[in-house]
Scaffold this motif. Sequence first.
Motif, PDB file in Angstrom:
ATOM      1  N   HIS A   1     -17.924 -48.361 -21.689  1.00 42.19           N
ATOM      2  CA  HIS A   1     -16.664 -47.613 -21.650  1.00 42.19           C
ATOM      3  C   HIS A   1     -16.755 -46.295 -22.407  1.00 42.19           C
ATOM      4  O   HIS A   1     -15.839 -45.497 -22.371  1.00 42.19           O
ATOM      5  CB  HIS A   1     -15.528 -48.452 -22.251  1.00 42.19           C
ATOM      6  CG  HIS A   1     -15.189 -49.637 -21.414  1.00 42.19           C
ATOM      7  ND1 HIS A   1     -14.537 -50.733 -21.890  1.00 42.19           N
ATOM      8  CD2 HIS A   1     -15.440 -49.898 -20.115  1.00 42.19           C
ATOM      9  CE1 HIS A   1     -14.394 -51.620 -20.926  1.00 42.19           C
ATOM     10  NE2 HIS A   1     -14.936 -51.133 -19.842  1.00 42.19           N
ATOM     11  N   CYS A   2     -17.843 -46.105 -23.135  1.00 35.38           N
ATOM     12  CA  CYS A   2     -17.959 -44.890 -23.937  1.00 35.38           C
ATOM     13  C   CYS A   2     -18.053 -43.678 -23.035  1.00 35.38           C
ATOM     14  O   CYS A   2     -18.883 -43.617 -22.137  1.00 35.38           O
ATOM     15  CB  CYS A   2     -19.175 -44.961 -24.857  1.00 35.38           C
ATOM     16  SG  CYS A   2     -19.408 -43.429 -25.770  1.00 35.38           S
ATOM     17  N   ILE A   3     -17.172 -42.708 -23.261  1.00 33.45           N
ATOM     18  CA  ILE A   3     -17.201 -41.483 -22.472  1.00 33.45           C
ATOM     19  C   ILE A   3     -17.787 -40.328 -23.276  1.00 33.45           C
ATOM     20  O   ILE A   3     -17.670 -39.177 -22.891  1.00 33.45           O
ATOM     21  CB  ILE A   3     -15.791 -41.117 -21.967  1.00 33.45           C
ATOM     22  CG1 ILE A   3     -14.810 -41.084 -23.142  1.00 33.45           C
ATOM     23  CG2 ILE A   3     -15.320 -42.096 -20.915  1.00 33.45           C
ATOM     24  CD1 ILE A   3     -13.462 -40.512 -22.791  1.00 33.45           C
ATOM     25  N   LYS A   4     -18.385 -40.638 -24.425  1.00 36.99           N
ATOM     26  CA  LYS A   4     -19.116 -39.648 -25.222  1.00 36.99           C
ATOM     27  C   LYS A   4     -18.234 -38.506 -25.712  1.00 36.99           C
ATOM     28  O   LYS A   4     -18.676 -37.372 -25.834  1.00 36.99           O
ATOM     29  CB  LYS A   4     -20.290 -39.052 -24.416  1.00 36.99           C
ATOM     30  CG  LYS A   4     -21.214 -40.067 -23.790  1.00 36.99           C
ATOM     31  CD  LYS A   4     -21.953 -40.865 -24.830  1.00 36.99           C
ATOM     32  CE  LYS A   4     -22.758 -41.977 -24.195  1.00 36.99           C
ATOM     33  NZ  LYS A   4     -22.745 -43.204 -24.981  1.00 36.99           N
ATOM     34  N   CYS A   5     -16.987 -38.802 -25.998  1.00 37.63           N
ATOM     35  CA  CYS A   5     -16.072 -37.734 -26.381  1.00 37.63           C
ATOM     36  C   CYS A   5     -16.208 -37.357 -27.854  1.00 37.63           C
ATOM     37  O   CYS A   5     -15.719 -36.319 -28.275  1.00 37.63           O
ATOM     38  CB  CYS A   5     -14.639 -38.153 -26.094  1.00 37.63           C
ATOM     39  SG  CYS A   5     -14.108 -39.565 -27.076  1.00 37.63           S
ATOM     40  N   ASN A   6     -16.842 -38.240 -28.644  1.00 35.27           N
ATOM     41  CA  ASN A   6     -17.044 -37.950 -30.057  1.00 35.27           C
ATOM     42  C   ASN A   6     -15.767 -37.989 -30.899  1.00 35.27           C
ATOM     43  O   ASN A   6     -15.762 -37.549 -32.044  1.00 35.27           O
ATOM     44  CB  ASN A   6     -17.725 -36.588 -30.248  1.00 35.27           C
ATOM     45  CG  ASN A   6     -19.114 -36.771 -30.833  1.00 35.27           C
ATOM     46  OD1 ASN A   6     -19.351 -37.691 -31.603  1.00 35.27           O
ATOM     47  ND2 ASN A   6     -20.026 -35.900 -30.471  1.00 35.27           N
ATOM     48  N   ILE A   7     -14.696 -38.516 -30.343  1.00 36.48           N
ATOM     49  CA  ILE A   7     -13.472 -38.656 -31.138  1.00 36.48           C
ATOM     50  C   ILE A   7     -13.745 -39.537 -32.339  1.00 36.48           C
ATOM     51  O   ILE A   7     -13.293 -39.264 -33.463  1.00 36.48           O
ATOM     52  CB  ILE A   7     -12.321 -39.230 -30.276  1.00 36.48           C
ATOM     53  CG1 ILE A   7     -11.796 -38.148 -29.340  1.00 36.48           C
ATOM     54  CG2 ILE A   7     -11.193 -39.780 -31.150  1.00 36.48           C
ATOM     55  CD1 ILE A   7     -10.691 -38.588 -28.421  1.00 36.48           C
ATOM     56  N   CYS A   8     -14.542 -40.583 -32.125  1.00 30.68           N
ATOM     57  CA  CYS A   8     -14.859 -41.495 -33.232  1.00 30.68           C
ATOM     58  C   CYS A   8     -15.525 -40.736 -34.377  1.00 30.68           C
ATOM     59  O   CYS A   8     -15.231 -40.982 -35.549  1.00 30.68           O
ATOM     60  CB  CYS A   8     -15.757 -42.629 -32.736  1.00 30.68           C
ATOM     61  SG  CYS A   8     -17.186 -42.078 -31.792  1.00 30.68           S
ATOM     62  N   THR A   9     -16.408 -39.810 -34.032  1.00 29.43           N
ATOM     63  CA  THR A   9     -17.116 -39.069 -35.081  1.00 29.43           C
ATOM     64  C   THR A   9     -16.156 -38.214 -35.894  1.00 29.43           C
ATOM     65  O   THR A   9     -16.337 -38.039 -37.096  1.00 29.43           O
ATOM     66  CB  THR A   9     -18.213 -38.199 -34.440  1.00 29.43           C
ATOM     67  OG1 THR A   9     -19.011 -39.041 -33.616  1.00 29.43           O
ATOM     68  CG2 THR A   9     -19.086 -37.556 -35.482  1.00 29.43           C
TER      69      THR A   9
ATOM     70  N   ALA B   1      -9.599 -45.048 -33.378  1.00 34.54           N
ATOM     71  CA  ALA B   1      -9.400 -43.745 -32.732  1.00 34.54           C
ATOM     72  C   ALA B   1      -9.991 -43.690 -31.337  1.00 34.54           C
ATOM     73  O   ALA B   1      -9.597 -42.853 -30.527  1.00 34.54           O
ATOM     74  CB  ALA B   1     -10.014 -42.642 -33.591  1.00 34.54           C
ATOM     75  N   CYS B   2     -10.937 -44.561 -31.046  1.00 34.11           N
ATOM     76  CA  CYS B   2     -11.613 -44.490 -29.736  1.00 34.11           C
ATOM     77  C   CYS B   2     -10.612 -44.733 -28.622  1.00 34.11           C
ATOM     78  O   CYS B   2      -9.930 -45.746 -28.613  1.00 34.11           O
ATOM     79  CB  CYS B   2     -12.729 -45.526 -29.659  1.00 34.11           C
ATOM     80  SG  CYS B   2     -13.415 -45.648 -27.992  1.00 34.11           S
ATOM     81  N   PRO B   3     -10.519 -43.791 -27.676  1.00 38.63           N
ATOM     82  CA  PRO B   3      -9.515 -43.949 -26.634  1.00 38.63           C
ATOM     83  C   PRO B   3      -9.905 -44.965 -25.569  1.00 38.63           C
ATOM     84  O   PRO B   3      -9.082 -45.323 -24.736  1.00 38.63           O
ATOM     85  CB  PRO B   3      -9.412 -42.549 -26.025  1.00 38.63           C
ATOM     86  CG  PRO B   3     -10.727 -41.912 -26.294  1.00 38.63           C
ATOM     87  CD  PRO B   3     -11.241 -42.522 -27.579  1.00 38.63           C
TER      88      PRO B   3
HETATM   89  S1  SF4 Z   1     -14.536 -42.331 -29.347  1.00 37.59           S
HETATM   90 FE1  SF4 Z   1     -16.745 -42.595 -29.631  1.00 37.59          FE
HETATM   91  S2  SF4 Z   1     -17.196 -44.628 -28.775  1.00 37.59           S
HETATM   92 FE2  SF4 Z   1     -15.152 -44.059 -28.072  1.00 37.59          FE
HETATM   93  S3  SF4 Z   1     -15.518 -43.139 -26.079  1.00 37.59           S
HETATM   94 FE3  SF4 Z   1     -15.505 -41.452 -27.553  1.00 37.59          FE
HETATM   95  S4  SF4 Z   1     -17.657 -41.203 -28.139  1.00 37.59           S
HETATM   96 FE4  SF4 Z   1     -17.500 -43.191 -27.133  1.00 37.59          FE
END
Ligand code: SF4
Lengths: 417, 421
Positions: free
Chosen positions: A17-25, A74-76
Amino acid sequence: MGAGDFIERSLTQSLDHCIKCNICTTVCPVAAVADLFPGPKYVGPQAQRFRRADQPVPDVSVDYCSGCRACNMACPTGVHIAELNARARAQIVAEQGLPLRNRLIARSELIGRLGNGPHAPIANWALRQPLMRRTVEYALGIAREAPLPAFSASTFRAWFRRRERQMQPARRATQSRRQVVYFHGCATNYYEPHVGKAAVAALERNGFEVILAKQNCCGLPLISNGDFATARRYHEANVRKLLPYVRQGIPIVGTSTSCTLTLKEEAPAILGLDGPDVRLVSAHVYDIFEFLCELADRGELNTDFRPVECMLPYHPPCQLRAHRIGLPAVDVLALVPGLRLVESHADCCGIAGTYGLKREKYQIGMDVGAQLFAFIRDSGSDLALCDSETCRWQITHGSDVATQHPIEILAEAYGEE
Amino acid sequence: MTAYDTIVIGAGLAGLIAALRHAEQGQRVLLLAKGYGTTHWTAGCIDVLDAPETGDDPSAAIEALTVCHPTHPYASAGLANLVAALDRLRALCEAANYPLVGDLRRNVRLPTAVGALRPTCLLPAVMAAGDARQLPRAGSVHGTLVAGFRELRDFFPPLLAANLAVQGYAAQGAYLELPPTGRKRDFTSLTLARLFDQPEFRAHVGRQLRRLVKQNGYSHIALPAVLGLEHAPEVVRDLQAAAGALVFEVPTLPPSVPGIRLLRVLERAVIQAGGRLQIGAFVTQAKGRDGRLESVSTAAAARQQRHHAERFVLATGGIAGGGLRAEPSGELRETALGLPVRAPEHRAAWFSPRVFDGAGHPAFRAGVAVDRRFRPLDLADGVAYTNVVVIGAALAGVDPVREACLEGLALATAWAASDIG
Ligand code: SF4
Ligand code: SF4
């Protein structure tokens, strides 16, 4: 398909499901301050692609994850990043073994038992000596500045048993209608019996008979240090001990928000334990304010409070937020006349259980907590509230402000000393 | 346990502004969101509507739309609500020392990270000097310097500059040296933004820019949108003073720092107005009776948490935002409340055969149909819940990205729906 496979599959699927948005970071408190830690996306869903049971661990930076779960919140798309990280650390431990230091601090119960008792003052004195702390740091890698709690001279359980013996049978009889099991955890038993006393008082004021069931350490320190084999034994033992009560529908209420989270979710999900008994126990576990909040919802909370005129800074710790139940302590304490809690909105105190005790992580922990310490100091209050014991110790260490569990204020509002 | 007046679902611009509005009306407000989203993905500008037919005047384009597409959400929201919401947002940002500029009667075109020009309406002041009308054309004595850092992935100054040059602008790309930071490993846009908040860091960058401006006479400098998280206007002012040229930010790939700045302004405002945010709360169930929604449940450890309210605002977004989801069965589902979705009947009709079809893809116009008061309709056009409103990109009949109206739509519908009792 076994229970473990099911959990394994849900983790693997969450990876996709990871869309690589980097919100988690962007929300990871460790990545914000530590160059060594590339952040949840990289050590979690990204590195996971390269982790195979039959291959060496590709990247050890995951060990810098504190397990705070801010990323999960935070991960959407609902990737179970923190769980992936915990399992990755266990794989490293399985391959490289657990360092002595981690083996030691993961056994909170053992340490508690060693330091607790009439000799507690001596142990506490020894642990306050700079030379001793330097030796401990050198030999064990526990940072010399790190906040270690003081042992109590007598355990919570001993107090409870004594009190049980002394209590008049008449008083016990009036309480017999509604029962709860109190899960005190290691911290309350060995270091802070006063938290347990406050919890017992608050529950009894609401007409509950408090049962002190047999129990052992929830195993969270073992999970977060990657010793899954021992953690599994711990959790299975707790399930065995608590099962007779939950089978009768008796809820299990805890004041250590990390213990209750572990019983509810961490142990089953991270260790891959499932099955009707594990689930039944999990379904009956409540954080104490979650429990009181539900009483209030049903109009059953005793609101016979005396006013507590003050405004207190409150830090909802990461482990409480991971319950995903909102802010029950704020909601319940709002019913106390005069009392106002001001929420911290800070990410994390930096201790994350045993993380900030470690020599190589102590400074990271302090940097992570800086924002929170400043908030607490700037509040001007001489007391701050937080639901987690290690966070309380860290907050006091970082801000020089005394801390309490919110249940202690509630007990005070009920007129308990 | 608290009984809320209004529960808002979704933490994008629509949800945040709706939560703020309700809280400012004195209501008890809870915002539930499964995580962060669009604020971290979008450019941090307020796109109102692409308006090529009205000479780049989005307000005129909305008036026209109201006449020829009366079912468009903008038609139900009305221009006045958009104006009011924009004014509120502007005032908030101004008060937070992060001013927005722009005019509802004139779109601005700003360069993207690949140098394409993109229409938008309100923009952070720190992007204002990127207005394509002002950028020096080829042959002029001045030019635009596009600068960046190799350490920041996915931002390529030479590419951006070359694409501007193709469109007739004088532009050159250059990589700057990263000032000493003590950090060696990984740099995200946010890492850099936090570094730019430090005066020494930006002074070092300023000196490099000054040298380049002296050598080549640039009048404009484009930098990735990482110029500070808390102090962006100050950072840009300092860089301009040091370089002797106008500095502007160009949005990066996610995570979007300008989006995060907006989020922070709004989150703080909601909290200050007495609202509560619960992020990490997946709404998994909805319970209603007699045409009213009574409660929603969110996933929690070991159990569900129930939330009751008088009124609910669904602001979960469209396909990109996660408010709509394609099921393996070939259906589009609204993820939080399970409302009926208006979508092409068959999966085969979701997409046009041409990727860049000017008319867009029908799937992206899918969403929840509403009445004039933004209440969700069932498939027989009856009101599904009388105490629910649907706002923003979750709405049917609009393709917000292609129409360049994502943020305007969010604001206008949030404002309009919160006025209707
Ligand atoms: S928040 Fe992190 S784990 Fe979640 S989708 Fe984005 S990059 Fe992937
Ligand atoms: S659990 Fe906390 S420290 Fe670990 S990756 Fe997630 S946000 Fe970072």
